[in-house]
Design an enzyme around this catalytic site. Structure first.
Site, PDB file in Angstrom:
ATOM      1  N   LYS A 106       5.619  23.276 -14.666  1.00 28.92           N
ATOM      2  CA  LYS A 106       4.811  22.083 -14.391  1.00 28.92           C
ATOM      3  C   LYS A 106       4.405  22.056 -12.914  1.00 28.92           C
ATOM      4  CE  LYS A 106       3.535  17.563 -14.937  1.00 28.92           C
ATOM      5  NZ  LYS A 106       3.786  16.298 -15.589  1.00 28.92           N
ATOM      6  N   HIS A 122      -1.562  12.855 -29.569  1.00 31.39           N
ATOM      7  CA  HIS A 122      -2.076  11.539 -29.196  1.00 31.39           C
ATOM      8  C   HIS A 122      -2.722  10.843 -30.394  1.00 31.39           C
ATOM      9  CE1 HIS A 122      -2.210  12.943 -24.750  1.00 31.39           C
ATOM     10  NE2 HIS A 122      -1.070  12.327 -25.027  1.00 31.39           N
ATOM     11  N   HIS A 160       7.237  10.510 -28.380  1.00 28.17           N
ATOM     12  CA  HIS A 160       6.125  11.327 -27.875  1.00 28.17           C
ATOM     13  C   HIS A 160       6.366  12.803 -28.197  1.00 28.17           C
ATOM     14  CE1 HIS A 160       2.940  12.799 -25.393  1.00 28.17           C
ATOM     15  NE2 HIS A 160       3.789  13.474 -24.641  1.00 28.17           N
ATOM     16  N   GLU A 210      -6.225  17.304 -11.394  1.00 24.50           N
ATOM     17  CA  GLU A 210      -6.652  17.491 -12.771  1.00 24.50           C
ATOM     18  C   GLU A 210      -8.098  17.924 -12.987  1.00 24.50           C
ATOM     19  OE1 GLU A 210      -5.445  14.984 -16.707  1.00 24.50           O
ATOM     20  OE2 GLU A 210      -4.327  14.871 -14.848  1.00 24.50           O
ATOM     21  N   GLU A 217       8.728  18.974 -24.804  1.00 26.83           N
ATOM     22  CA  GLU A 217       7.945  19.329 -23.599  1.00 26.83           C
ATOM     23  C   GLU A 217       8.519  20.587 -22.951  1.00 26.83           C
ATOM     24  OE1 GLU A 217       5.134  17.874 -22.923  1.00 26.83           O
ATOM     25  OE2 GLU A 217       5.254  15.793 -23.626  1.00 26.83           O
ATOM     26  N   HIS A 255      -1.177  18.309 -27.375  1.00 29.44           N
ATOM     27  CA  HIS A 255      -1.299  16.873 -27.157  1.00 29.44           C
ATOM     28  C   HIS A 255      -2.514  16.216 -27.816  1.00 29.44           C
ATOM     29  CE1 HIS A 255       2.070  17.356 -24.534  1.00 29.44           C
ATOM     30  NE2 HIS A 255       2.039  16.097 -24.149  1.00 29.44           N
ATOM     31  N   LYS A 291       2.047  11.454 -11.190  1.00 24.03           N
ATOM     32  CA  LYS A 291       1.296  10.430 -11.911  1.00 24.03           C
ATOM     33  C   LYS A 291       2.182   9.212 -12.124  1.00 24.03           C
ATOM     34  CE  LYS A 291      -1.724  13.167 -14.906  1.00 24.03           C
ATOM     35  NZ  LYS A 291      -1.986  13.406 -16.332  1.00 24.03           N
ATOM     36  N   ASN A 331      -1.744  19.976 -21.652  1.00 26.99           N
ATOM     37  CA  ASN A 331      -2.060  19.201 -22.851  1.00 26.99           C
ATOM     38  C   ASN A 331      -1.906  20.009 -24.129  1.00 26.99           C
ATOM     39  OD1 ASN A 331      -2.677  16.526 -22.148  1.00 26.99           O
ATOM     40  ND2 ASN A 331      -4.510  17.277 -21.106  1.00 26.99           N
ATOM     41  N   ARG A 366       0.803  -1.240   0.000  1.00 31.71           N
ATOM     42  CA  ARG A 366       0.000   0.000   0.000  1.00 31.71           C
ATOM     43  C   ARG A 366       0.825   1.275   0.000  1.00 31.71           C
ATOM     44  NH1 ARG A 366      -2.719  -3.329   3.538  1.00 31.71           N
ATOM     45  NH2 ARG A 366      -4.564  -4.248   2.549  1.00 31.71           N
ATOM     46  N   ARG A 387      -4.594  22.149 -15.067  1.00 31.72           N
ATOM     47  CA  ARG A 387      -3.694  21.073 -15.497  1.00 31.72           C
ATOM     48  C   ARG A 387      -3.930  20.713 -16.971  1.00 31.72           C
ATOM     49  NH1 ARG A 387      -1.376  16.527 -11.424  1.00 31.72           N
ATOM     50  NH2 ARG A 387      -0.003  15.506 -12.872  1.00 31.72           N
TER      51      ARG A 387
HETATM   52  P1  NAD Z   1      11.779   6.452 -21.821  1.00 31.49           P
HETATM   53  O1  NAD Z   1      11.803   6.299 -20.364  1.00 31.49           O
HETATM   54  O2  NAD Z   1      10.853   5.602 -22.604  1.00 31.49           O
HETATM   55  O3  NAD Z   1      13.252   6.256 -22.384  1.00 31.49           O
HETATM   56  C1  NAD Z   1      13.497   6.408 -23.752  1.00 31.49           C
HETATM   57  C2  NAD Z   1      14.782   5.697 -24.155  1.00 31.49           C
HETATM   58  O4  NAD Z   1      15.913   6.433 -23.699  1.00 31.49           O
HETATM   59  C3  NAD Z   1      14.910   4.313 -23.568  1.00 31.49           C
HETATM   60  O5  NAD Z   1      15.374   3.468 -24.577  1.00 31.49           O
HETATM   61  C4  NAD Z   1      15.967   4.481 -22.489  1.00 31.49           C
HETATM   62  O6  NAD Z   1      16.705   3.289 -22.307  1.00 31.49           O
HETATM   63  C5  NAD Z   1      16.821   5.564 -23.052  1.00 31.49           C
HETATM   64  N1  NAD Z   1      17.554   6.366 -22.076  1.00 31.49           N
HETATM   65  C6  NAD Z   1      17.055   6.905 -20.941  1.00 31.49           C
HETATM   66  N2  NAD Z   1      17.981   7.656 -20.332  1.00 31.49           N
HETATM   67  C7  NAD Z   1      19.096   7.574 -21.088  1.00 31.49           C
HETATM   68  C8  NAD Z   1      20.388   8.139 -20.981  1.00 31.49           C
HETATM   69  N3  NAD Z   1      20.706   8.963 -19.994  1.00 31.49           N
HETATM   70  N4  NAD Z   1      21.293   7.832 -21.936  1.00 31.49           N
HETATM   71  C9  NAD Z   1      20.954   7.026 -22.968  1.00 31.49           C
HETATM   72  N5  NAD Z   1      19.753   6.483 -23.130  1.00 31.49           N
HETATM   73  C10 NAD Z   1      18.828   6.753 -22.193  1.00 31.49           C
HETATM   74  O7  NAD Z   1      11.492   7.936 -22.308  1.00 31.49           O
HETATM   75  P2  NAD Z   1      10.991   9.270 -21.677  1.00 31.49           P
HETATM   76  O8  NAD Z   1      10.782  10.106 -22.852  1.00 31.49           O
HETATM   77  O9  NAD Z   1      11.831   9.745 -20.571  1.00 31.49           O
HETATM   78  O10 NAD Z   1       9.601   8.888 -21.015  1.00 31.49           O
HETATM   79  C11 NAD Z   1       8.466   8.579 -21.759  1.00 31.49           C
HETATM   80  C12 NAD Z   1       7.432   8.024 -20.833  1.00 31.49           C
HETATM   81  O11 NAD Z   1       7.117   8.991 -19.852  1.00 31.49           O
HETATM   82  C13 NAD Z   1       6.134   7.640 -21.494  1.00 31.49           C
HETATM   83  O12 NAD Z   1       5.784   6.339 -21.086  1.00 31.49           O
HETATM   84  C14 NAD Z   1       5.133   8.647 -20.967  1.00 31.49           C
HETATM   85  O13 NAD Z   1       3.841   8.107 -20.841  1.00 31.49           O
HETATM   86  C15 NAD Z   1       5.716   8.977 -19.641  1.00 31.49           C
HETATM   87  N6  NAD Z   1       5.312  10.283 -19.140  1.00 31.49           N
HETATM   88  C16 NAD Z   1       4.791  10.337 -17.903  1.00 31.49           C
HETATM   89  C17 NAD Z   1       4.390  11.550 -17.372  1.00 31.49           C
HETATM   90  C18 NAD Z   1       3.863  11.605 -15.995  1.00 31.49           C
HETATM   91  O14 NAD Z   1       3.360  12.653 -15.593  1.00 31.49           O
HETATM   92  N7  NAD Z   1       3.961  10.548 -15.223  1.00 31.49           N
HETATM   93  C19 NAD Z   1       4.525  12.720 -18.113  1.00 31.49           C
HETATM   94  C20 NAD Z   1       5.070  12.640 -19.378  1.00 31.49           C
HETATM   95  C21 NAD Z   1       5.460  11.407 -19.878  1.00 31.49           C
HETATM   96 ZN    ZN Z   2       3.578  15.021 -23.280  1.00 37.12          ZN
END
Ligand code: NAD
Ligand code: ZN
Length: 351
Positions: free
Chosen positions: A220, A245, A258, A230, A179, A241, A137, A238, A116, A234
């Site tokens: 942010k 999407h 993305h 949200e 972003e 987006h 999130k 988007n 939990r 918030r």
């Molecule tokens: P990711 O975590 O998918 O990583 C992308 C790639 O980069 C992977 O192959 C990883 O191995 C590589 N990588 C990461 N750090 C590295 C480094 N320092 N050197 C070399 N390679 C590296 O990508 P991201 O863009 O950070 O995250 C995308 C995800 O974040 C999505 O799933 C999205 O839904 C999520 N997200 C969440 C929120 C939230 O509020 N929780 C907001 C925006 C996005």
């Molecule tokens: Zn985004």
């Protein structure tokens, strides 16, 4: 940078941020009966030793998970729980996420559900994670939809060591910077000008990047603080987006990062907004290697069903986050015909 969420925490940015383990966060680490790092496999290969050097004083267990989006699965979620159980973790164990947004999302979800909820620290390694590490999130994907299973759960801290960003592949730099510029569009015209002046992300000094990340996090954080769950502002996050999407849905996740999709979505939102910076922005996107041309092969009708499913839309009316001007986002209802002709205009504009 302080994030005043339900449970406030601090985001520390800068080369050497991990030095804080042995300082400010020593009590938190000492209080944990187990410390587990959930690491993106690729990030672990590049940087795990660097991290562990800062954690020498503690007995740390590491579980690597598939790199990137592949980690946001029920399988990885269960594998993390199995690992925590097999390591005899308890409610007093501490979890750390080491990787990009994907690792942070799944590890955060694990932290929020293991017995939990256990304490959790984010160690983001991507530019995009400046976004995902703030706001609380967490999520994994369901085969019927991205981020469909998750929780709101705040970390105890975010240690963001920008040194790790040096190994990011160019596509991931582009994705994250999308972003960043989004945060500028919805908040600050002067900052936006600075970003639009970047002709090649490789020219950014580390200190300069740190400042952009800090500003992005501040925007942010301010929005999330006002609207943790949200209901209102918030939505402005988007910006760009709705179309993004739709593009991701239509092309299949993974064919476009993305952020690349968001850059296209923002060009569309700027056009709908009749924003004065549209031309500058398109130039910026071209120069920095965003694949704008892909929209030429995608018909509006292929995207429309996805846009109608968007959380902001209702009963077939499309709702977009637009800008009155830089820093002044609002939500506008857009009739299908207007959305269609704007899309057609965008295709012409991009040539
Ligand atoms: P990711 O975590 O998918 O990583 C992308 C790639 O980069 C992977 O192959 C990883 O191995 C590589 N990588 C990461 N750090 C590295 C480094 N320092 N050197 C070399 N390679 C590296 O990508 P991201 O863009 O950070 O995250 C995308 C995800 O974040 C999505 O799933 C999205 O839904 C999520 N997200 C969440 C929120 C939230 O509020 N929780 C907001 C925006 C996005
Ligand atoms: Zn985004």
């Amino acid at each position: 940078l302080r994030v005043e969420a339900d449970h406030p925490y601090t985001v520390h940015i800068g080369a050497g941020a991990f030095g804080l383990f042995a300082n400010e966060y020593r009590p938190l680490l000492d209080a944990a009966d187990r410390i587990v790092v959930i690491a993106d496999e690729q990030v672990a290969e590049l940087h795990l030793q660097y991290l562990l050097d800062f954690l020498k004083e503690w007995d740390v267990r590491v579980l690597t998970v598939p790199s990137g989006e592949a980690a946001k699965s029920v399988e990885t979620f269960m594998a993390c729980h199995s690992f925590l159980l097999s390591e005899n973790c308890s409610r007093n164990s501490l979890l750390m996420a080491f990787g990009g947004g994907a690792t942070g999302d799944v590890a955060g979800f694990v932290a929020s559900t293991f017995m939990r909820g256990i304490p959790f620290i984010q160690l983001p390694t991507t530019i995009l994670a400046h976004d995902s590490a703030v706001g609380g999130k967490t999520a994994i994907n369901h085969e019927l939809g991205k981020n469909m299973i998750g929780t709101f759960y705040q970390p105890k801290a975010v240690l963001y060591d920008s040194k790790l960003l040096e190994t990011l592949p160019p596509g991931e730099v582009r994705s994250g910077m999308a972003e960043v510029i989004k945060h500028a569009f919805i908040s600050n015209a002067t900052w936006l000008e600075e970003l639009l002046a970047i002709r090649d992300f490789k020219d950014m000094a580390q200190e300069e990047l740190n400042q952009h990340l800090e500003k992005g996090i501040a925007v942010k954080a301010a929005i999330v603080e006002e609207d943790e769950f949200e209901g209102g502002v918030r939505k402005y996050l988007n910006f760009g987006h709705t179309l993004a999407h739709a593009l991701e849905g239509h092309l299949g996740y993974g064919n476009l990062t993305h952020g690349e999709a968001v850059v296209l979505g923002m060009s569309y939102a700027l056009l709908l907004s009749e924003h004065e910076k549209l031309d500058d922005y398109i130039r910026w996107a071209h120069e920095n290697g965003y694949p704008l041309h892909i929209v030429k092969d995608i018909r509006f009708d292929a995207l429309l069903p996805y846009m109608k499913k968007d959380k902001k839309s209702s009963q077939g009316i499309l709702n977009f986050v637009l800008l009155k001007q830089t820093g002044m986002p609002f939500v506008e209802k857009v009739e299908e015909q207007r959305a269609r002709s704007a899309y057609e205009k965008l295709i012409l504009q991009i040539e």
